[in-house]
Design a protein around this motif. Structure first.
Motif, mmCIF file in Angstrom:
data_model
loop_
_atom_site.group_PDB
_atom_site.id
_atom_site.type_symbol
_atom_site.label_atom_id
_atom_site.label_comp_id
_atom_site.label_asym_id
_atom_site.label_seq_id
_atom_site.Cartn_x
_atom_site.Cartn_y
_atom_site.Cartn_z
ATOM 1 N N LEU A 88 -9.481 0.310 7.343
ATOM 2 C CA LEU A 88 -8.167 -0.157 7.796
ATOM 3 C C LEU A 88 -7.249 1.043 7.861
ATOM 4 O O LEU A 88 -7.088 1.767 6.868
ATOM 5 N N ILE A 89 -6.649 1.272 9.031
ATOM 6 C CA ILE A 89 -5.718 2.379 9.242
ATOM 7 C C ILE A 89 -4.360 1.780 9.589
ATOM 8 O O ILE A 89 -4.242 1.033 10.562
ATOM 9 N N ASN A 90 -3.352 2.123 8.815
ATOM 10 C CA ASN A 90 -2.009 1.571 9.016
ATOM 11 C C ASN A 90 -1.025 2.720 9.209
ATOM 12 O O ASN A 90 -0.800 3.514 8.299
ATOM 13 N N MET A 91 -0.449 2.795 10.408
ATOM 14 C CA MET A 91 0.542 3.829 10.699
ATOM 15 C C MET A 91 1.928 3.197 10.750
ATOM 16 O O MET A 91 2.321 2.585 11.744
ATOM 17 N N GLY A 92 2.628 3.292 9.635
ATOM 18 C CA GLY A 92 4.010 2.831 9.568
ATOM 19 C C GLY A 92 4.202 1.339 9.721
ATOM 20 O O GLY A 92 5.290 0.885 10.090
ATOM 21 N N ASN A 93 3.172 0.544 9.446
ATOM 22 C CA ASN A 93 3.217 -0.923 9.552
ATOM 23 C C ASN A 93 3.435 -1.422 10.981
ATOM 24 O O ASN A 93 3.609 -2.621 11.182
ATOM 25 N N SER A 94 3.387 -0.528 11.957
ATOM 26 C CA SER A 94 3.582 -0.957 13.342
ATOM 27 C C SER A 94 2.357 -0.720 14.216
ATOM 28 O O SER A 94 2.264 -1.292 15.309
ATOM 29 N N SER A 95 1.420 0.105 13.737
ATOM 30 C CA SER A 95 0.208 0.401 14.494
ATOM 31 C C SER A 95 -0.967 0.363 13.521
ATOM 32 O O SER A 95 -1.065 1.219 12.634
ATOM 33 N N VAL A 96 -1.836 -0.628 13.687
ATOM 34 C CA VAL A 96 -2.895 -0.880 12.705
ATOM 35 C C VAL A 96 -4.239 -0.980 13.418
ATOM 36 O O VAL A 96 -4.368 -1.674 14.434
ATOM 37 N N LEU A 97 -5.241 -0.297 12.868
ATOM 38 C CA LEU A 97 -6.619 -0.389 13.332
ATOM 39 C C LEU A 97 -7.467 -1.002 12.230
ATOM 40 O O LEU A 97 -7.446 -0.527 11.091
ATOM 41 N N ALA A 98 -8.188 -2.073 12.549
ATOM 42 C CA ALA A 98 -9.069 -2.732 11.590
ATOM 43 C C ALA A 98 -10.498 -2.667 12.103
ATOM 44 O O ALA A 98 -10.796 -3.184 13.178
ATOM 45 N N LEU A 99 -11.370 -2.028 11.337
ATOM 46 C CA LEU A 99 -12.781 -1.933 11.692
ATOM 47 C C LEU A 99 -13.626 -2.666 10.650
ATOM 48 O O LEU A 99 -13.389 -2.513 9.440
ATOM 49 N N GLY A 100 -14.590 -3.418 11.106
ATOM 50 C CA GLY A 100 -15.462 -4.115 10.176
ATOM 51 C C GLY A 100 -14.698 -5.102 9.333
ATOM 52 O O GLY A 100 -13.899 -5.896 9.837
ATOM 53 N N HIS A 101 -14.876 -5.005 8.001
ATOM 54 C CA HIS A 101 -14.241 -5.996 7.135
ATOM 55 C C HIS A 101 -14.015 -5.433 5.741
ATOM 56 O O HIS A 101 -14.649 -4.461 5.319
ATOM 57 N N HIS A 102 -13.109 -6.055 5.033
ATOM 58 C CA HIS A 102 -12.891 -5.797 3.613
ATOM 59 C C HIS A 102 -14.137 -6.247 2.852
ATOM 60 O O HIS A 102 -14.804 -7.204 3.261
ATOM 61 N N PRO A 103 -14.491 -5.595 1.738
ATOM 62 C CA PRO A 103 -15.709 -5.971 1.010
ATOM 63 C C PRO A 103 -15.780 -7.435 0.599
ATOM 64 O O PRO A 103 -16.881 -7.975 0.429
ATOM 65 N N MET A 104 -14.635 -8.087 0.470
ATOM 66 C CA MET A 104 -14.638 -9.478 0.011
ATOM 67 C C MET A 104 -14.036 -10.430 1.040
ATOM 68 O O MET A 104 -13.488 -11.471 0.694
ATOM 69 N N ALA A 105 -14.138 -10.057 2.316
ATOM 70 C CA ALA A 105 -13.580 -10.913 3.365
ATOM 71 C C ALA A 105 -14.363 -10.709 4.651
ATOM 72 O O ALA A 105 -15.209 -9.818 4.747
ATOM 73 N N ASP A 106 -14.066 -11.544 5.645
ATOM 74 C CA ASP A 106 -14.739 -11.453 6.937
ATOM 75 C C ASP A 106 -14.049 -10.474 7.881
ATOM 76 O O ASP A 106 -14.535 -10.229 8.988
ATOM 77 N N GLY A 107 -12.912 -9.956 7.492
ATOM 78 C CA GLY A 107 -12.164 -9.010 8.304
ATOM 79 C C GLY A 107 -11.137 -8.330 7.421
ATOM 80 O O GLY A 107 -11.357 -8.119 6.225
ATOM 81 N N TRP A 108 -9.987 -7.991 7.990
ATOM 82 C CA TRP A 108 -8.880 -7.386 7.247
ATOM 83 C C TRP A 108 -7.645 -8.257 7.438
ATOM 84 O O TRP A 108 -7.214 -8.485 8.564
ATOM 85 N N LYS A 109 -7.097 -8.726 6.341
ATOM 86 C CA LYS A 109 -5.919 -9.579 6.413
ATOM 87 C C LYS A 109 -4.664 -8.714 6.423
ATOM 88 O O LYS A 109 -4.474 -7.847 5.568
ATOM 89 N N VAL A 110 -3.812 -8.942 7.398
ATOM 90 C CA VAL A 110 -2.537 -8.232 7.483
ATOM 91 C C VAL A 110 -1.424 -9.258 7.638
ATOM 92 O O VAL A 110 -1.640 -10.372 8.119
ATOM 93 N N ASP A 111 -0.225 -8.882 7.203
ATOM 94 C CA ASP A 111 0.919 -9.773 7.388
ATOM 95 C C ASP A 111 2.108 -8.954 7.859
ATOM 96 O O ASP A 111 2.007 -7.750 8.075
ATOM 97 N N PHE A 112 3.232 -9.606 8.007
ATOM 98 C CA PHE A 112 4.420 -8.950 8.549
ATOM 99 C C PHE A 112 5.519 -8.833 7.511
ATOM 100 O O PHE A 112 6.699 -8.741 7.835
ATOM 101 N N GLY A 113 5.139 -8.849 6.221
ATOM 102 C CA GLY A 113 6.100 -8.633 5.160
ATOM 103 C C GLY A 113 6.867 -9.873 4.768
ATOM 104 O O GLY A 113 6.725 -10.949 5.330
ATOM 105 N N GLN A 114 7.706 -9.693 3.778
ATOM 106 C CA GLN A 114 8.467 -10.808 3.234
ATOM 107 C C GLN A 114 9.477 -11.373 4.215
ATOM 108 O O GLN A 114 9.809 -12.547 4.178
ATOM 109 N N ALA A 115 9.972 -10.518 5.121
ATOM 110 C CA ALA A 115 10.981 -11.008 6.072
ATOM 111 C C ALA A 115 10.412 -12.104 6.956
ATOM 112 O O ALA A 115 11.018 -13.153 7.161
ATOM 113 N N ALA A 116 9.218 -11.879 7.477
ATOM 114 C CA ALA A 116 8.599 -12.883 8.345
ATOM 115 C C ALA A 116 8.262 -14.138 7.561
ATOM 116 O O ALA A 116 8.449 -15.261 8.030
ATOM 117 N N ALA A 117 7.770 -13.947 6.319
ATOM 118 C CA ALA A 117 7.411 -15.106 5.506
ATOM 119 C C ALA A 117 8.635 -15.936 5.155
ATOM 120 O O ALA A 117 8.608 -17.170 5.182
#
Length: 281
Positions: free
Chosen positions: A168-197
């Motif tokens: 998982l490559i995260n450049m400033g929370n605005s440009s993200v590359l997800a390859l494969g998956h996290h060891p305990m998931a089927d992919g990489w979970k990302v969110d938009f921070g507390q403001a969006a929630a």
């Protein structure tokens, strides 16, 4: 000089190693998570290769660095055709082409003096000589709305070369590359921070797998930094657009264009670039 790269490493017999590294680059913070059984030293070689690549791209295409190749071209390309390195030439060709593909929403000449909707047509790229010439003075090219997405794709190629399949490559929370998956998931979970929630947005979390998430817009009412090429004005208001695409460079162009586009243009952009997902934040 103190190493700018910081990192943490953990290993488990079940999942192998997980390395988390971070460093400043491209006017933001870059966060990297790599998973694999190569070991800490081998994974740090990958991080260092990514860091060196990003530094190289900045020296080539950073609009704000007076010593970059792009800045030199901006100063001299109106006098006579200037030679351009192959990689930067390909970047310029792609970005100029995107002006047409986005119906004028993506315009790398937007910071030129006396900009109009025809300014970009004064860029003359000669493929055989691999030169750049400005047909009028006052033109400047700014690749800031594209460069991080391009950097994600260069990072993808590096990871493939080093045989890192889960990252998982995260450049400033605005440009993200997800390859494969996290060891305990089927992919990489990302969110938009507390403001969006807190605003109860419909999609506060996404699961990414072999794809990119790019976001453009204003994260506050005070921040106004994207100019609409069609009227020359800064786009105001707290509003962002996020897209999920297979390619980071395409995603960067698309998210910026969608932030500016009207309803008719949004339909054209979706048909042209085929994103998996578009989110209004």
């Amino acid at each position: 000089m103190q190493n700018v790269i910081q990192h943490l490493y953990k290993f488990s017999s079940a999942h192998g190693g997980l390395l988390y590294a971070w460093f400043p680059s491209m006017h933001t913070r870059v966060d990297i998570v790599l998973c694999g059984r190569q070991g800490e030293e081998a994974l740090m070689l990958v991080v260092n290769a990514v860091h060196e690549m990003l530094c190289r791209l900045e020296k080539m295409a950073n609009y704000y660095d007076v010593d970059s190749e792009l800045a030199r071209l901006n100063r001299t390309a109106a006098t006579c055709p200037q030679p351009v390195s192959r990689e930067l030439y390909d970047m310029l060709t792609f970005c100029v082409d995107c002006y047409t593909r986005t119906d004028g929403c993506f315009d790398v000449t937007i910071h030129s003096a006396h900009h109009t909707s025809d300014t970009i047509r004064s860029i003359q790229l000669s493929p055989q000589e691999r030169t750049l010439f400005f047909l009028q003075s006052g033109i400047t090219i700014n690749l800031s709305g594209f460069l991080k997405g391009y950097a994600l794709e260069k990072t993808r190629h590096l990871l493939q070369r080093y045989e890192v399949g889960d990252a998982l490559i995260n450049m400033g929370n605005s440009s993200v590359l997800a390859l494969g998956h996290h060891p305990m998931a089927d992919g990489w979970k990302v969110d938009f921070g507390q403001a969006a929630a807190s605003q109860q947005k419909e999609h506060p979390e996404l699961l990414l797998h072999d794809e990119c998430l790019t976001t453009s817009g204003n994260d506050s009412h005070e921040r106004k930094h994207i100019i609409n090429p069609q009227n020359g004005k800064l786009v105001e208001g707290k509003r962002e657009v996020a897209v999920v695409t297979a390619d980071g460079a395409v995603g960067e162009v698309l998210s910026t264009s969608l932030f500016i586009a009207d309803a008719r243009q949004r339909s054209l952009l979706e048909a042209e670039f085929h994103p998996r997902l578009i989110l209004a934040l």
